[in-house]
Design a protein around this motif. Structure first.
Motif, PDB file in Angstrom:
ATOM      1  N   GLY A 165       0.692  -1.234   0.076  1.00  0.00           N
ATOM      2  CA  GLY A 165      -0.002   0.107   0.020  1.00  0.00           C
ATOM      3  C   GLY A 165       1.034   1.148   0.066  1.00  0.00           C
ATOM      4  O   GLY A 165       1.563   1.372   0.869  1.00  0.00           O
ATOM      5  N   GLY A 166       0.667   2.098  -0.870  1.00  0.00           N
ATOM      6  CA  GLY A 166       1.403   3.228  -1.109  1.00  0.00           C
ATOM      7  C   GLY A 166       0.602   4.673  -0.555  1.00  0.00           C
ATOM      8  O   GLY A 166       0.895   5.749  -1.387  1.00  0.00           O
ATOM      9  N   GLY A 167      -0.154   4.418   0.275  1.00  0.00           N
ATOM     10  CA  GLY A 167      -0.953   5.826   0.679  1.00  0.00           C
ATOM     11  C   GLY A 167      -0.286   6.294   1.738  1.00  0.00           C
ATOM     12  O   GLY A 167       1.064   5.955   2.094  1.00  0.00           O
ATOM     13  N   GLN A 189      -0.774  -1.290  -5.885  1.00  0.00           N
ATOM     14  CA  GLN A 189      -1.459  -1.757  -6.873  1.00  0.00           C
ATOM     15  C   GLN A 189      -1.642  -0.716  -7.889  1.00  0.00           C
ATOM     16  O   GLN A 189      -1.600  -1.266  -9.182  1.00  0.00           O
ATOM     17  CB  GLN A 189      -2.629  -2.251  -6.489  1.00  0.00           C
ATOM     18  N   GLY A 190      -1.691   0.380  -7.683  1.00  0.00           N
ATOM     19  CA  GLY A 190      -2.144   1.510  -8.844  1.00  0.00           C
ATOM     20  C   GLY A 190      -0.862   2.097  -9.283  1.00  0.00           C
ATOM     21  O   GLY A 190       0.317   1.507  -9.111  1.00  0.00           O
ATOM     22  N   GLY A 191      -1.187   3.018 -10.187  1.00  0.00           N
ATOM     23  CA  GLY A 191      -0.066   3.469 -11.079  1.00  0.00           C
ATOM     24  C   GLY A 191       0.996   4.345 -10.428  1.00  0.00           C
ATOM     25  O   GLY A 191       2.093   4.755 -11.009  1.00  0.00           O
ATOM     26  N   ARG A 192       0.539   4.933  -9.098  1.00  0.00           N
ATOM     27  CA  ARG A 192       1.594   5.780  -8.534  1.00  0.00           C
ATOM     28  C   ARG A 192       1.135   5.892  -7.007  1.00  0.00           C
ATOM     29  O   ARG A 192       0.035   5.342  -6.575  1.00  0.00           O
ATOM     30  CB  ARG A 192       1.517   7.200  -8.870  1.00  0.00           C
ATOM     31  N   LEU A 193       2.143   6.501  -6.282  1.00  0.00           N
ATOM     32  CA  LEU A 193       1.916   6.513  -4.792  1.00  0.00           C
ATOM     33  C   LEU A 193       0.982   7.519  -4.670  1.00  0.00           C
ATOM     34  O   LEU A 193       0.834   8.539  -5.415  1.00  0.00           O
ATOM     35  CB  LEU A 193       3.104   6.573  -3.882  1.00  0.00           C
ATOM     36  N   LEU A 194       0.354   7.725  -3.296  1.00  0.00           N
ATOM     37  CA  LEU A 194      -0.392   8.932  -2.715  1.00  0.00           C
ATOM     38  C   LEU A 194      -1.321   9.361  -3.786  1.00  0.00           C
ATOM     39  O   LEU A 194      -1.273  10.590  -4.309  1.00  0.00           O
ATOM     40  CB  LEU A 194       0.441   9.918  -2.358  1.00  0.00           C
ATOM     41  N   PRO A 195      -2.388   8.505  -4.160  1.00  0.00           N
ATOM     42  CA  PRO A 195      -3.175   8.990  -5.172  1.00  0.00           C
ATOM     43  C   PRO A 195      -4.273  10.289  -4.950  1.00  0.00           C
ATOM     44  O   PRO A 195      -4.691  10.828  -5.738  1.00  0.00           O
ATOM     45  CB  PRO A 195      -4.152   7.670  -5.498  1.00  0.00           C
ATOM     46  N   VAL A 205       7.490  12.206  -4.015  1.00  0.00           N
ATOM     47  CA  VAL A 205       7.692  11.251  -3.002  1.00  0.00           C
ATOM     48  C   VAL A 205       8.401  10.018  -3.455  1.00  0.00           C
ATOM     49  O   VAL A 205       9.071   9.483  -2.728  1.00  0.00           O
ATOM     50  CB  VAL A 205       6.181  10.869  -2.568  1.00  0.00           C
ATOM     51  N   ALA A 206       8.025   9.418  -4.613  1.00  0.00           N
ATOM     52  CA  ALA A 206       8.511   8.210  -5.137  1.00  0.00           C
ATOM     53  C   ALA A 206      10.213   8.412  -5.274  1.00  0.00           C
ATOM     54  O   ALA A 206      10.977   7.644  -4.798  1.00  0.00           O
ATOM     55  CB  ALA A 206       8.110   7.614  -6.268  1.00  0.00           C
TER      56      ALA A 206
END
Length: 462
Positions: A165-167, A189-195, A205-206
């Protein structure tokens, strides 16, 4: 009159304290299933990191304090399992006789209420894959969760960790685990962190995580958890001696299933401006309930400790009999990731478009302080701010910023503007404080507003 509050977190204890101020003669009972009340759960990643030395520092006040100093009957170890709105009773079980008050042992209980505040918060979204119940898999939602994870780290046997999880929590935990010198991989799972942020902040952030030795994997779906690895569908196994699951949370409403209250479009409890639910004599506050957006005027779900405290005060005051109303919220988030601070308030450009606005965005980047006095590390600008407004009205809709922590609190100025429905020209004319060691003469927030204003005509429209 008896006021019962379910949940001893930020919203619940704020409600109890405000209800006591409102009505000194009110009987107030707080039912909390854990051992702790009045906890600062936002500090859990920093406790895991070791920056907060002892778990007791996460607790603002003990149950004994509330009983003795506020005359609030706090009953820990009490798990409420059902609310009966017709008989005005709550039922449940005493799960910890060591901390339960007014009872000699465990077992079922029933308690009648005249007024009820539901402050049950949220619960983690479980990871539905094989191996998710392994001993080396952790969640982080309660003080007990933090103690368990920190105890595992203190054993010193783990060398590699995976954060699923990248939240917000996932990013904070990545930093916390790196402080233990672990090899850390964030799997999103999504395409980027912190959507919740715009893509440019996700990229920063990445970049910061990778610069600090964290491996970031986006577009990766977890297929299963093993003793020493996380299996993904896209890239094979990720080595991990321990895994922390942070794939999000949802309102904890299980105990209200029989009562069948009205839910809002966000999935949280629908409440009035006085935070009253559809159930008679029942109010709700915190992560389990909706709020109202200051930008759209519509219901929103903002699961933050700051919001929980504000809503708890309103719910407690209303339940105690005083006419009051919750103010609309800008929805302000602030996050520090190693040496980078990011923040947002209001709507992103994509959200503004989805709500029917005609968004226009402009921004600036530059130093927070005078460069001669304060340098900038790496290739991340000292400060970057972008503002979004409605092209048709010139109204300010949102702000996002990234940079050194010295500039991060400028988001509070933007939040205040949004709460008051300010126009871009209002922000462009702000008289903000200045002295060379603490800022620059042309504040970046004002500069961004002036640049945005240049795309609008003098009347505030394009």
């Amino acid at each position: 009159m008896r006021l019962v509050i379910i949940g001893g977190g930020a919203a619940g204890m704020s409600a109890a304290a405000q209800a006591r101020r409102t009505d000194p003669g009110l009987e107030i009972v707080v039912l909390e299933q854990s051992e702790h009340v009045s906890t600062g759960l936002c500090g859990l990643p920093y406790f895991v990191a070791g920056l907060i030395r002892d778990a007791s520092q996460l607790v603002a006040h003990t149950p004994e304090y509330f009983r003795q100093e506020r005359r609030i009957d706090v009953r820990t170890g009490h798990r409420v399992e059902a609310v009966n709105a017709s008989s005005r009773t709550v039922t449940g079980n005493i799960v910890s006789s060591r901390t339960a008050t007014g009872n000699s042992g465990g077992g079922p209980f029933e308690l009648r209420y005249d007024r009820l505040v539901v402050a049950t918060g949220a619960k983690p979204v479980p990871l539905d894959v094989p191996g998710a119940d392994r001993e080396n898999v952790f969640y982080l939602r309660t003080v007990a969760d933090g103690i368990r994870l920190r105890a595992s780290l203190e054993q010193g046997t783990a060398r590699r960790a995976a954060v699923i999880g990248g939240g917000f929590i996932g990013v904070e935990l990545a930093e916390a685990l790196r402080r233990w010198k672990l090899d850390v991989t964030v799997i999103e799972q999504g395409g980027r962190l912190l959507p919740a942020f715009d893509p440019w902040i996700s990229d920063l952030v990445a970049q910061e995580l990778r610069a600090q030795g964290v491996t970031v994997l986006t577009n990766h779906t977890v297929a299963g958890l093993e003793s020493g690895a996380v299996q993904t569908r896209q890239g094979g196994p990720v080595a991990a001696d321990l895994t922390v699951v942070a794939v999000g949370s949802r309102p904890d409403l299980d105990l209200l299933k029989r009562a069948r209250p009205e839910l809002g479009r966000t999935g949280a409890l629908a409440v009035s401006r006085q935070l009253q639910t559809s159930l008679p004599f029942v109010w709700a506050a915190g992560d389990c309930a909706e709020s109202r957006s200051a930008v759209t005027g519509r219901a929103a779900h903002v699961p933050l400790g700051t919001v929980a405290n504000l809503a708890g005060r309103v719910a407690g005051e209303a339940a105690a009999g005083r006419r009051t109303e919750a103010l609309p919220l800008a929805g302000t988030y602030l996050l520090q990731v190693f040496d980078l601070a990011v923040a947002r308030t209001g709507l992103s450009e994509a959200e503004a478009r989805a709500h029917g606005f005609a968004p226009v965005t402009a921004g600036v980047s530059g130093p927070v302080n005078v460069p001669v006095l304060y340098g900038t590390a790496g290739d991340v600008p000292a400060f970057e701010v972008r503002l979004t407004a409605d092209a048709r009205t010139g109204r300010l809709l949102g702000a996002q910023l990234a940079g050194h922590r010295d500039g991060a609190r400028r988001i509070d100025v933007a939040a205040a503007l949004l709460t008051r429905g300010a126009l871009v020209r209002d922000a462009a004319g702000l008289d903000l404080g200045y002295t060379p060691p603490l800022g620059v003469a042309r504040d970046p927030l004002v500069q961004a507003a002036q640049r945005l204003l240049s795309e609008l005509d003098v009347s505030g429209r394009r």
